[in-house]
Design an enzyme around this catalytic site. Structure first.
Site, short mmCIF file in Angstrom:
data_model
loop_
_atom_site.label_atom_id
_atom_site.label_comp_id
_atom_site.label_asym_id
_atom_site.label_seq_id
_atom_site.Cartn_x
_atom_site.Cartn_y
_atom_site.Cartn_z
CG PHE A 196 -1.83 -1.18 1.32
CD1 PHE A 196 -2.86 -1.34 0.41
CD2 PHE A 196 -1.66 -2.15 2.30
CE1 PHE A 196 -3.70 -2.43 0.47
CE2 PHE A 196 -2.50 -3.24 2.38
CZ PHE A 196 -3.54 -3.39 1.46
N PRO A 302 -14.28 7.35 2.35
CG PRO A 302 -16.09 8.62 1.58
CD PRO A 302 -15.76 7.39 2.37
CD GLU A 331 -2.49 -13.97 -2.02
OE1 GLU A 331 -3.50 -13.59 -1.38
OE2 GLU A 331 -2.47 -14.05 -3.25
#
Length: 377
Positions: A196, A302, A331
């Site tokens: 990220f 958001p 993973e």
């Protein structure tokens, strides 16, 4: 300097994005080589093949600056060039042999798959590759190629998410219908960027009185688009939930770091949300789904995160014994399935044991639509 391209750089928009200008390349061939898909990948690999010829493009007369741009881009894939003779395939000088730089993989050998198909790559992967190339080239001079290579996967996923955002066409019946002049981006930095990223943006936007506001700084957590799917058997009126350890609740200090969720995962480049949902259902629960029923597309938070979710109910056959422990070992996934009735799921929503927004939202959608689905509608 001359270059011969045999793979993705034969796609003119990608080559233009890397070079920084349109390129007038010519068809050419490299004798005694063939081009194949990299096994399990979305890019080509070149390998020796006596008697065959790798077809591609010859670009002549590049500058030092353009060569540096190519080296930066290809270096991010672990490719380096060496000079060899290539044969011009068209035009008045067809058959002429030109000395050109050709990029070959360095380090560990890449296993080849089927013969490379540029048209198939263009149909599935080109748009995200061109978008990613723009992001990569913007880092030239600011980050070494090896560092860009370490983030190429997440960058490609982000680029695919951005393309979906551009194509989304969200409704604006009540909210502001914004144009490109309504937001001014003054700067953008990425102090942290791995799987990220966290970005610092300095932006200004048009106020509701019509004036542009003063510049402000906003930190954004950059994630990719993802999909969630709740398997539902309308005949048995039951669902399959998955349970797994989650770092978010742990870092918040929640001892209940194991969460009950819908099946979920990121949407890979070249995938539609529906394809990703079906793939994740196999990986996390061993399920082949029937119809996928759209619940909603939405930003879960958001104010701070770029993630956009596509949520579905997936019709499925859920007999006794279908739940198990699944997940991709590479993973570090350890995912347990729970087969429960619809009413039991709603009790868990009411009690707070189900505590994540996508599953709550999907459960409420299913509560509304359940009668119709059970009736075969």
């Amino acid at each position: 300097m001359n270059y011969f391209f045999y793979g993705t750089l034969c796609h003119a928009p990608l080559l233009e994005r890397v070079l920084g200008r349109p390129a007038d390349a010519r068809a050419a061939m490299l004798a005694d080589y063939r081009v194949a898909w990299a096994q399990g990948g979305d890019h080509p690999v070149i390998l020796a093949a006596p008697g065959q010829a790798a077809r591609g493009l010859l670009l002549e007369g590049l500058t030092e600056a353009e060569a540096a741009r190519l080296d930066f881009y290809e270096g991010g894939f672990g490719y380096g060039w060496r000079e060899t003779g290539v044969t011009v395939a068209t035009g008045a000088d067809a058959g002429r042999v030109a000395v050109a730089r050709v990029y070959f993989p360095e380090g560990a050998a890449i296993a080849p798959g089927a013969d490379w198909d540029l048209a198939a790559w263009e149909a599935r992967f080109a748009a995200a590759a061109v978008e990613t190339a723009g992001d990569c080239m913007a880092l030239m001079g600011r980050m070494p190629a090896a560092s860009v290579a370490a983030r190429r996967g997440p960058m490609t996923v982000r680029a695919a998410s951005r393309l979906r955002a551009h194509q989304g066409g969200q409704e604006a019946a009540l909210r502001r219908r914004a144009g490109p002049e309504d937001v001014a981006v003054l700067s953008r930095e990425a102090p942290y960027a791995k799987f990220f990223a966290v970005e610092d943006w300095r932006v200004a936007w048009r106020q509701f009185d019509g004036r542009m506001g003063a510049p402000v700084e906003r930190a954004v957590f950059v994630s990719c688009d993802a999909v969630t799917v709740l398997p539902y058997d309308p005949q048995r009126d039951r669902v399959l939930l998955v349970e797994q350890f989650r770092a978010g609740p742990m870092a918040r200090g929640d001892q209940g770091a194991w969460q009950l969720e819908a099946i979920a995962g990121r949407i890979d480049p070249g995938e539609s949300p529906e394809e990703a949902g079906r793939r994740e259902a196999m990986e996390e629960a061993g399920l082949r789904l029937g119809a996928l029923l759209p619940v909603a597309g939405y930003y879960p938070s958001p104010g701070i995160i770029t993630e956009y979710l596509y949520s579905y109910v997936g019709l499925a056959d859920l007999p006794d014994g279908v739940a198990g422990v699944f997940g991709e070992a590479e993973e570090a996934e350890d995912i347990r399935g729970h087969l429960i009735g619809f009413d039991r799921m709603m009790d868990l929503v009411a009690s707070g044991e189900i505590a994540n927004a996508p599953l709550i939202l999907t459960a409420l959608w299913l509560q509304r639509e359940r009668g119709r689905l059970r009736a075969g509608g």
